[in-house]
Write a protein that holds these residues in place. Structure first.
Motif, PDB file in Angstrom:
ATOM      1  N   HIS A  45      -9.957  -0.826   9.694  1.00 30.05           N
ATOM      2  CA  HIS A  45     -10.035  -0.267   8.348  1.00 30.05           C
ATOM      3  C   HIS A  45      -8.884  -0.731   7.451  1.00 30.05           C
ATOM      4  O   HIS A  45      -8.927  -0.514   6.235  1.00 30.05           O
ATOM      5  CB  HIS A  45     -10.042   1.265   8.406  1.00 30.05           C
ATOM      6  CG  HIS A  45     -11.312   1.835   8.958  1.00 30.05           C
ATOM      7  ND1 HIS A  45     -11.534   1.977  10.301  1.00 30.05           N
ATOM      8  CD2 HIS A  45     -12.449   2.286   8.345  1.00 30.05           C
ATOM      9  CE1 HIS A  45     -12.734   2.506  10.512  1.00 30.05           C
ATOM     10  NE2 HIS A  45     -13.311   2.698   9.337  1.00 30.05           N
ATOM     11  N   LYS A  46      -7.869  -1.378   8.015  1.00 27.97           N
ATOM     12  CA  LYS A  46      -6.748  -1.849   7.212  1.00 27.97           C
ATOM     13  C   LYS A  46      -7.156  -2.963   6.250  1.00 27.97           C
ATOM     14  O   LYS A  46      -6.476  -3.200   5.253  1.00 27.97           O
ATOM     15  CB  LYS A  46      -5.623  -2.341   8.127  1.00 27.97           C
ATOM     16  CG  LYS A  46      -4.937  -1.230   8.897  1.00 27.97           C
ATOM     17  CD  LYS A  46      -3.797  -1.789   9.733  1.00 27.97           C
ATOM     18  CE  LYS A  46      -3.074  -0.663  10.500  1.00 27.97           C
ATOM     19  NZ  LYS A  46      -1.962  -1.191  11.325  1.00 27.97           N
ATOM     20  N   ARG A  47      -8.264  -3.644   6.562  1.00 33.30           N
ATOM     21  CA  ARG A  47      -8.690  -4.753   5.705  1.00 33.30           C
ATOM     22  C   ARG A  47      -9.118  -4.281   4.310  1.00 33.30           C
ATOM     23  O   ARG A  47      -9.224  -5.084   3.391  1.00 33.30           O
ATOM     24  CB  ARG A  47      -9.837  -5.515   6.353  1.00 33.30           C
ATOM     25  CG  ARG A  47     -11.106  -4.695   6.589  1.00 33.30           C
ATOM     26  CD  ARG A  47     -12.111  -5.521   7.393  1.00 33.30           C
ATOM     27  NE  ARG A  47     -13.267  -4.761   7.831  1.00 33.30           N
ATOM     28  CZ  ARG A  47     -14.411  -4.694   7.161  1.00 33.30           C
ATOM     29  NH1 ARG A  47     -14.540  -5.340   6.011  1.00 33.30           N
ATOM     30  NH2 ARG A  47     -15.426  -3.988   7.626  1.00 33.30           N
ATOM     31  N   PHE A  48      -9.369  -2.978   4.158  1.00 32.07           N
ATOM     32  CA  PHE A  48      -9.796  -2.457   2.862  1.00 32.07           C
ATOM     33  C   PHE A  48      -8.618  -2.212   1.914  1.00 32.07           C
ATOM     34  O   PHE A  48      -8.815  -1.845   0.754  1.00 32.07           O
ATOM     35  CB  PHE A  48     -10.593  -1.164   3.045  1.00 32.07           C
ATOM     36  CG  PHE A  48     -11.869  -1.342   3.808  1.00 32.07           C
ATOM     37  CD1 PHE A  48     -12.981  -1.902   3.195  1.00 32.07           C
ATOM     38  CD2 PHE A  48     -11.962  -0.986   5.140  1.00 32.07           C
ATOM     39  CE1 PHE A  48     -14.166  -2.089   3.884  1.00 32.07           C
ATOM     40  CE2 PHE A  48     -13.142  -1.155   5.846  1.00 32.07           C
ATOM     41  CZ  PHE A  48     -14.250  -1.713   5.220  1.00 32.07           C
ATOM     42  N   ASP A  49      -7.402  -2.418   2.411  1.00 37.96           N
ATOM     43  CA  ASP A  49      -6.201  -2.203   1.600  1.00 37.96           C
ATOM     44  C   ASP A  49      -5.963  -3.425   0.710  1.00 37.96           C
ATOM     45  O   ASP A  49      -5.878  -4.556   1.190  1.00 37.96           O
ATOM     46  CB  ASP A  49      -4.994  -1.983   2.510  1.00 37.96           C
ATOM     47  CG  ASP A  49      -3.764  -1.550   1.742  1.00 37.96           C
ATOM     48  OD1 ASP A  49      -3.832  -1.485   0.498  1.00 37.96           O
ATOM     49  OD2 ASP A  49      -2.729  -1.287   2.383  1.00 37.96           O
ATOM     50  N   LEU A  50      -5.850  -3.179  -0.609  1.00 33.69           N
ATOM     51  CA  LEU A  50      -5.612  -4.258  -1.572  1.00 33.69           C
ATOM     52  C   LEU A  50      -4.201  -4.198  -2.149  1.00 33.69           C
ATOM     53  O   LEU A  50      -3.947  -4.754  -3.217  1.00 33.69           O
ATOM     54  CB  LEU A  50      -6.637  -4.175  -2.710  1.00 33.69           C
ATOM     55  CG  LEU A  50      -8.110  -4.337  -2.331  1.00 33.69           C
ATOM     56  CD1 LEU A  50      -8.993  -4.174  -3.568  1.00 33.69           C
ATOM     57  CD2 LEU A  50      -8.353  -5.687  -1.679  1.00 33.69           C
ATOM     58  N   GLY A  51      -3.283  -3.555  -1.447  1.00 29.16           N
ATOM     59  CA  GLY A  51      -1.925  -3.419  -1.965  1.00 29.16           C
ATOM     60  C   GLY A  51      -1.820  -2.197  -2.846  1.00 29.16           C
ATOM     61  O   GLY A  51      -1.609  -1.086  -2.356  1.00 29.16           O
ATOM     62  N   ASP A  52      -1.963  -2.375  -4.139  1.00 23.80           N
ATOM     63  CA  ASP A  52      -1.922  -1.245  -5.071  1.00 23.80           C
ATOM     64  C   ASP A  52      -3.247  -0.496  -5.122  1.00 23.80           C
ATOM     65  O   ASP A  52      -3.327   0.582  -5.701  1.00 23.80           O
ATOM     66  CB  ASP A  52      -1.580  -1.734  -6.483  1.00 23.80           C
ATOM     67  CG  ASP A  52      -0.157  -2.257  -6.573  1.00 23.80           C
ATOM     68  OD1 ASP A  52       0.682  -1.818  -5.762  1.00 23.80           O
ATOM     69  OD2 ASP A  52       0.093  -3.109  -7.441  1.00 23.80           O
ATOM     70  N   GLY A  53      -4.268  -1.056  -4.536  1.00 18.30           N
ATOM     71  CA  GLY A  53      -5.581  -0.425  -4.590  1.00 18.30           C
ATOM     72  C   GLY A  53      -6.301  -0.516  -3.263  1.00 18.30           C
ATOM     73  O   GLY A  53      -5.703  -0.808  -2.224  1.00 18.30           O
ATOM     74  N   THR A  54      -7.598  -0.280  -3.330  1.00 20.98           N
ATOM     75  CA  THR A  54      -8.421  -0.335  -2.127  1.00 20.98           C
ATOM     76  C   THR A  54      -9.836  -0.698  -2.535  1.00 20.98           C
ATOM     77  O   THR A  54     -10.171  -0.711  -3.727  1.00 20.98           O
ATOM     78  CB  THR A  54      -8.424   1.024  -1.401  1.00 20.98           C
ATOM     79  OG1 THR A  54      -9.125   0.900  -0.170  1.00 20.98           O
ATOM     80  CG2 THR A  54      -9.119   2.089  -2.244  1.00 20.98           C
ATOM     81  N   TYR A  55     -10.649  -1.016  -1.549  1.00 20.42           N
ATOM     82  CA  TYR A  55     -12.061  -1.195  -1.863  1.00 20.42           C
ATOM     83  C   TYR A  55     -12.899  -0.489  -0.810  1.00 20.42           C
ATOM     84  O   TYR A  55     -12.435  -0.197   0.297  1.00 20.42           O
ATOM     85  CB  TYR A  55     -12.434  -2.666  -2.028  1.00 20.42           C
ATOM     86  CG  TYR A  55     -12.692  -3.455  -0.770  1.00 20.42           C
ATOM     87  CD1 TYR A  55     -13.992  -3.623  -0.279  1.00 20.42           C
ATOM     88  CD2 TYR A  55     -11.655  -4.089  -0.094  1.00 20.42           C
ATOM     89  CE1 TYR A  55     -14.245  -4.382   0.848  1.00 20.42           C
ATOM     90  CE2 TYR A  55     -11.895  -4.847   1.026  1.00 20.42           C
ATOM     91  CZ  TYR A  55     -13.186  -4.994   1.504  1.00 20.42           C
ATOM     92  OH  TYR A  55     -13.433  -5.743   2.627  1.00 20.42           O
TER      93      TYR A  55
END
Length: 742
Positions: A473-483
């Motif tokens: 689930h870490k792959r959904f982390d966009l830094g300041d955001g998420t998807y």
């Protein structure tokens, strides 16, 4: 200008042909690598919401799933051997730098959605990073290492990336195959028209030169802007058709002039009459195709760029290469006669016995009932177009032998999976607490067509946390955001489409962008519909101005627009009736009916068909205008004009229809649509519109059709264009009143 060009060609014809041959060689050399420089996509609006979402994910090294591997294990995918081999395959794929978001049946806790109903097959889903073109290149590197036998498993690749790669390869193959069919068939028809082998070869020689140089120019243009492979196959055949049409008019006029004057004066007269019409016609087609630049899809803009170059280059070739061949050949243009004596052109003495003259007179005696009947026929044929439904092309548009189609069909029929249809909801900035992310994910999972939501905080279904966050689930982390990955509740395309609207209707706690194939489809259709009025308005204004310069009338340009538009009704009706509803599909290769029309097809078909319809309107109105200036009788001008130009315009329509029929050999469904729509539009214009509606409308309008207010009449007198330009030479005083067709 055309007179000076004629003089230059007369004295420098051989040098010109040498230069032309060198240009053709250079163009041919560049064209050999043209398709390597083209992009495989261009079917979506990158500036729309879905396009912005895709760009954010691409910059983060993420993206929508575009690679599907169907893994077959004869002993069953749950056996110990299959589990070990499948897990190893998943780990190997996850280590590939070009892949992201690798998920499989074995790595997802043996999710039933990724297993077939017979338990013999399982899926591996991943994202190939990069744009559509680079994804295809990376796919070529991956497939040899992962397809076939893998530790006792049989692996077959599919997915959108492979679909685009196969589509590009088929488009290149179809373009070559279409040209190989069109050239010999066109030669046979040209021999039937001219009766002479030499005369018949001239248009093909010029068309071949035009195509080679045109593809060379496309090669150069591809270094400046993206050009889609899907548009280029259309452009090449368009160039062939236009070059043949223009040459047909030029050859016909030159052969007529040779019977009464010297070669030099025959060339000058041909350039001053038919040459003017060809120039004006090419500008007309180019202006119509320029209207496609309003649309944000790169495939549509590619047709605009390529079409403008092709139309203008076809005219340039017809006005330079062909006259140079006239000079070199002279009377030998009649060599190789196979069909007896050449049919004489109608003269003032025998014109009234000709077919087109008699037809025009018949129609003008009964204008109201004939015009009413013709319009009813066109409107009835166009009625199915009212139910048109647009969509994006998928694997079903490919032939059954296509691997991407076979895998997609197997997934659709044997799996309950909707992973490949997953939507991406991108939030570039989210609160650090994460509570709002959890609440939003839970809210999305309660939507009627949502099956599962995956994000940084875990997986959700039915408003509840289905599984806590793991390493995956870490792959959904966009830094300041998420998807958020939103998997539809079923694998149907309609479920994904409905889900797009449901997600966008949710009041999100932070700004979001919805992406994925279903969202791309919705946004692309909206973009095309939104830009269409502006494109139509711009083209209409430009056509009115150009046709006013040709005719000097205010009403005739409006009539030409209406008649050209009416000629397209049957085209769009047939498009829906055959390709959307599936009637008579067996006649065109028995393609798969998807219930939609590929979104770019109606737009591109409209531009091409309308451009060609206006092209022939120019031919006819130019001739009718010339006759009107001579006779000052609207009925006599229409009848005589149609008689003098009718045979050649009919031949041109038949020839370009034959060229466009070559699209039917394509194995891609939406390309076949051009092979039905374009010939139908041309033939409707050449028969019902030109044979019935035009004479009827001209008769009803009478002399008012030629009306223009005083200031505009003076404007036309100064800047207007007339086919009957001044002649030069010692016999010009005798010939200036000669009215023979181009």
């Amino acid at each position: 200008m055309l007179a000076r060009l004629a003089d230059l060609i007369w004295y420098r014809s051989k040098a010109l042909l040498v230069a032309v041959a060198l240009l053709a060689v250079v163009g041919g050399g560049l064209s050999a690598t043209l398709f390597d420089r083209l992009i495989t996509g261009g079917l979506s609006d990158t500036g729309a919401e879905s396009g912005q979402a895709a760009q954010v994910l691409e910059e983060a090294g993420q993206g929508a799933p575009n690679l599907t591997l169907r893994v077959t294990a004869r002993q069953g995918v749950d056996s110990a051997e299959a589990t070990r081999a499948g897990s190893l395959l998943t780990r190997r794929l996850a280590e590939e730098p070009a892949l992201r978001n690798v998920s499989s049946y074995w790595a997802s806790g043996k999710s039933p959605q990724l297993r077939s109903t017979n338990r013999q097959q399982a899926l591996v889903v991943a994202t190939i990073v990069g744009d559509e073109t680079s994804a295809g290149q990376r796919l070529e590197e991956l497939l040899p290492r992962y397809e076939g036998k893998q530790e006792g498993l049989e692996v077959t690749a599919g997915g959108y990336a492979l679909f685009q790669k196969e589509s590009a390869a088929l488009s290149q193959k179809d373009a070559t195959k279409g040209e190989m069919i069109a050239f010999p068939v066109t030669l046979v028809v040209l021999v039937m028209i001219f009766g002479s082998i030499v005369s018949a070869l001239l248009p093909l020689i010029v068309a071949f030169f035009s195509m080679l140089v045109g593809m060379g120019l496309m090669w150069l243009l591809a270094g400046v802007t993206d050009l889609s492979v899907f548009a280029m196959s259309v452009v090449t055949l368009l160039g062939l058709g236009l070059a043949i049409d223009y040459c047909l008019l030029m050859v016909n006029r030159y052969r007529e002039e040779l019977g009464s004057v010297s070669k030099e004066h025959a060339l000058r007269r041909t350039m001053a009459t038919a040459g003017r019409t060809v120039t004006f016609s090419a500008v007309t087609v180019a202006v119509v195709l320029a209207g496609l630049i309003f649309f944000p899809l790169q495939a549509v803009r590619s047709l605009a760029y390529g079409g403008i170059i092709t139309a203008l280059l076809s005219a340039v070739a017809a006005l330079t290469v062909l006259p140079a061949l006239f000079v070199v050949l002279g009377p030998r243009i009649e060599k190789g006669r196979l069909l007896g004596r050449r049919r004489p052109q109608p003269s003032a003495d025998n014109a009234e016995t000709g077919f087109w003259h008699r037809l025009a007179v018949f129609v003008m005696r009964r204008p109201v009932p004939i015009a009413t009947l013709a319009m009813l026929v066109l409107l009835v044929l166009g009625a199915p177009a009212l139910g048109i439904k647009l969509g994006m092309p998928d694997e079903r548009s490919m032939p059954e032998s296509s691997q991407s189609r076979q895998v997609a069909t197997a997934v659709r029929e044997g799996f309950g999976s909707a992973e490949a249809n997953a939507l991406q909801v991108v939030a570039e900035k989210t609160p650090r607490s994460g509570v709002s992310v959890e609440r939003y994910a839970a809210e999305l999972s309660r939507l009627p067509h949502a099956g599962r939501i995956d994000t940084t905080s875990g997986s959700y279904a039915d408003g509840k946390l289905l599984a806590p966050a793991t390493e995956q689930h870490k792959r959904f982390d966009l830094g300041d955001g998420t998807y958020f990955s939103v998997v539809p509740s079923s694998g149907s395309a309609q479920a994904a489409t409905d889900l797009v609207g449901e997600i966008r209707a949710v009041d999100a706690p932070f700004p979001t962008l919805v992406g994925g194939m279903a969202a791309v489809n919705e946004d692309t259709t909206a973009s095309l519909s939104g830009r269409l009025p502006y494109a139509l308005a711009a083209v209409a204004v430009a056509m009115v101005v150009l046709l006013f310069l040709l005719t000097g009338s205010v009403l005739l340009p409006l009539l030409a627009l209406v008649l050209s538009g009416l000629s397209l009704t049957a085209t769009f009706g047939a498009l829906v009736w055959i390709f959307q509803e599936g009637h008579l599909a067996f006649l065109f290769g028995d393609f798969t009916v998807t219930g939609t029309i590929t979104s770019i097809v109606p737009v591109m078909l409209f531009a091409l068909s309308f451009g060609l319809a206006m092209d022939y309107q120019v031919f006819m109105l130019a001739r009718i205008r010339e006759e009107y200036e001579h006779a000052r009788s609207e009925t006599a001008a229409v009848a005589m004009g149609l008689e003098r130009i009718g045979r050649m315009v009919t031949a041109a329509a038949v020839l370009i229809s034959i060229v466009f029929l070559a699209f039917l050999v394509s194995d891609i469904t939406f390309v076949k649509a051009y092979g039905v729509g374009l010939p139908l539009a041309v033939l409707m214009d050449a028969t019902i519109v030109r044979g019935a509606l035009l004479p009827a409308a001209m008769r009803l309008g009478g002399n008012a059709m030629w009306w223009a207010p005083g200031p505009l009449r003076r404007l036309h007198a100064r800047f207007g264009i007339s086919e009957s330009g001044p002649m030069t030479g010692p016999d010009s005083t005798v010939s200036s009143r000669v009215h023979q067709s181009a």
